[in-house]
Scaffold this motif. Structure first.
Motif, short mmCIF file in Angstrom:
data_model
loop_
_atom_site.label_atom_id
_atom_site.label_comp_id
_atom_site.label_asym_id
_atom_site.label_seq_id
_atom_site.Cartn_x
_atom_site.Cartn_y
_atom_site.Cartn_z
N ARG A 22 0.83 -1.21 0.00
CA ARG A 22 0.00 0.00 0.00
C ARG A 22 0.86 1.26 0.00
O ARG A 22 0.55 2.23 -0.69
CB ARG A 22 -0.94 -0.01 1.21
CG ARG A 22 -2.09 -0.99 1.09
CD ARG A 22 -3.13 -0.75 2.16
NE ARG A 22 -2.62 -1.03 3.51
CZ ARG A 22 -2.71 -2.21 4.10
NH1 ARG A 22 -3.25 -3.25 3.46
NH2 ARG A 22 -2.23 -2.39 5.32
N HIS A 26 1.02 4.05 -2.91
CA HIS A 26 0.80 5.45 -2.58
C HIS A 26 1.91 6.32 -3.15
O HIS A 26 1.67 7.40 -3.72
CB HIS A 26 0.70 5.63 -1.06
CG HIS A 26 0.53 7.05 -0.63
ND1 HIS A 26 1.59 7.88 -0.34
CD2 HIS A 26 -0.60 7.80 -0.46
CE1 HIS A 26 1.15 9.08 -0.01
NE2 HIS A 26 -0.18 9.05 -0.06
N SER A 33 0.97 11.13 -10.46
CA SER A 33 -0.06 12.16 -10.53
C SER A 33 0.55 13.56 -10.50
O SER A 33 0.00 14.50 -11.09
CB SER A 33 -1.05 12.01 -9.37
OG SER A 33 -1.74 10.78 -9.45
N ARG A 52 -2.52 -1.04 -14.24
CA ARG A 52 -3.74 -0.36 -13.79
C ARG A 52 -3.57 1.15 -13.75
O ARG A 52 -4.50 1.90 -14.05
CB ARG A 52 -4.16 -0.90 -12.42
CG ARG A 52 -4.76 -2.31 -12.49
CD ARG A 52 -5.30 -2.78 -11.16
NE ARG A 52 -4.25 -3.06 -10.20
CZ ARG A 52 -4.20 -2.58 -8.97
NH1 ARG A 52 -5.14 -1.75 -8.53
NH2 ARG A 52 -3.21 -2.92 -8.16
N GLN A 57 -7.13 2.48 -14.23
CA GLN A 57 -7.92 1.67 -13.30
C GLN A 57 -7.38 1.68 -11.88
O GLN A 57 -7.82 0.88 -11.05
CB GLN A 57 -7.99 0.22 -13.81
CG GLN A 57 -8.78 0.06 -15.09
CD GLN A 57 -8.91 -1.39 -15.53
OE1 GLN A 57 -8.29 -2.27 -14.96
NE2 GLN A 57 -9.72 -1.63 -16.54
N MET A 58 -6.47 2.61 -11.58
CA MET A 58 -5.93 2.72 -10.22
C MET A 58 -6.65 3.86 -9.51
O MET A 58 -6.50 5.02 -9.88
CB MET A 58 -4.43 3.00 -10.25
CG MET A 58 -3.80 3.20 -8.87
SD MET A 58 -3.88 1.72 -7.83
CE MET A 58 -2.58 0.73 -8.54
N PRO A 59 -7.45 3.55 -8.48
CA PRO A 59 -8.18 4.60 -7.77
C PRO A 59 -7.24 5.68 -7.23
O PRO A 59 -6.19 5.39 -6.68
CB PRO A 59 -8.86 3.84 -6.63
CG PRO A 59 -8.97 2.43 -7.11
CD PRO A 59 -7.74 2.22 -7.94
N GLY A 60 -7.62 6.92 -7.43
CA GLY A 60 -6.86 8.04 -6.89
C GLY A 60 -5.69 8.48 -7.75
O GLY A 60 -4.97 9.41 -7.37
N CYS A 61 -5.47 7.84 -8.90
CA CYS A 61 -4.33 8.19 -9.74
C CYS A 61 -4.80 8.76 -11.07
O CYS A 61 -5.51 8.08 -11.83
CB CYS A 61 -3.43 6.98 -9.99
SG CYS A 61 -1.92 7.38 -10.92
#
Length: 259
Positions: A22, A26, A33, A52, A57-61
Motif C-alpha cells: 500500500r 501510494h 499524478s 492499472r 484503473q488505479m483509484p486516486g491516480c
C-alpha cells in the motif's frame, strides 16, 4: 500460547507485506499524478499495478501529461498493454524485468502509445508490439533485451532507436516487416543476437547502423523490398550472416565501408 495468539503472530508478516504494498502504491500514485519520476530505490512492484495506473484503473491516480516514468525498480510479471490506448509517454530507466517467454517482458500488440522510452534497463524477454502505433517513437538506450523487439506492421512516428543496446534471443532480434517509421531506424553500436528483418518496411529517414554487430551464427540483416527514404549507413558493421537488400529502394546514400 493459544491458537488465536499463534494465528495473530503468523498473520503479522502478511499484514506488514500488505502495508508495504500500500505504501509503495501510494508513492507511485503521488509521483505519477504530480508529474514526477517514481524512483523506487530498487523495490519490487507488480506489473499489474503499473498496468492499472497506465490504463486508468488505479483509484486516486490521474496520470499527468508527463506520463508514467519509473526508475530503479524491479517489475515482477509481464506488463500487458495489448490493445491499450495510452495518450502519454511511458519511460523506464534502470528497471529490471525477469519475465520472458513468447510474449516477452512487455506486450503491446495493437496498442496506441504516445512514446516508449527504455534506458539502461535489463529485460529477460523482449517487447511484443506488432501492429501498434507509437506517436512519438520508441527509444531503447543501452541495457539489454533478452528477447526480440517485434514491431511487425507497426506505425512509429519519429525514431525507432536501439543505439548501444544488447538485444535478441539468439534467433531473432528485431522483426519489423511492414513497419512504417517516420524517423530513422537507429542500430548504431547495437549488439545483436539474432536476425534483423525489416522486409517491406518504410523507413522515411533512413537506417543508421554504424558499428552494428550481429554475432549469432547465420543471423543477418534482411531488408528485401524495403523503401528507405534516407541514407543507409553500415560503416564498420559486423554481420555474421547475409546482408540483403533485394528489390529495396534507397533514396539516399549507401555507406558500407569495412562491412
Amino acid at each position: 500460547m493459544s491458537n488465536l495468539e499463534n494465528g495473530n503472530e503468523a498473520a503479522t508478516p502478511a499484514r506488514e507485506a500488505a502495508q508495504n504494498v500500500r505504501e509503495l502504491e501510494h508513492d507511485l500514485i503521488r509521483a505519477i499524478s504530480g508529474g514526477e519520476t517514481a524512483d523506487l530505490a530498487g523495490q519490487q512492484v507488480e506489473a499489474d499495478t503499473i498496468r492499472r495506473i497506465i490504463i486508468g484503473q488505479m483509484p486516486g491516480c490521474v496520470v499527468s501529461p508527463f506520463g508514467v516514468r519509473i526508475r530503479n525498480a524491479e517489475i515482477t510479471g509481464r506488463l500487458d498493454l495489448e490493445g491499450a490506448d495510452v495518450p502519454f509517454p511511458l519511460s523506464f530507466t534502470k528497471v529490471t524485468m525477469m519475465t520472458a517467454g513468447q510474449n516477452g517482458s512487455i506486450v503491446a500488440r495493437d496498442a496506441r502509445i504516445r512514446r516508449l522510452n527504455v534506458s539502461n534497463s535489463t529485460f529477460a524477454g523482449g517487447i511484443v508490439a506488432d501492429r501498434a502505433h507509437f506517436e512519438n517513437g520508441i527509444i531503447i538506450a543501452g541495457g539489454r533485451l533478452g528477447g526480440p523487439l517485434l514491431v511487425r506492421g507497426a506505425e512509429i512516428g519519429g525514431a525507432l532507436s536501439m543505439e548501444g543496446t544488447h538485444l535478441g534471443d539468439g534467433k531473432s532480434a528485431l522483426l519489423a516487416a511492414g513497419a512504417r517509421i517516420s524517423g530513422p531506424l537507429v542500430l548504431r553500436r547495437a549488439r545483436v543476437r539474432g536476425e534483423v528483418r525489416i522486409q517491406r518496411a518504410h523507413l522515411t529517414a533512413g537506417l543508421r547502423a554504424e558499428e552494428l554487430k550481429i554475432t549469432e551464427d547465420g543471423a543477418g540483416l534482411y531488408a528485401d523490398a524495403a523503401r528507405i527514404g534516407g541514407d543507409v549507413l553500415l560503416t564498420q558493421a559486423q554481420v555474421v550472416g547475409a546482408v540483403r537488400f533485394e528489390n529495396a529502394t534507397v533514396r539516399g546514400g549507401f555507406a558500407a565501408r569495412n562491412l
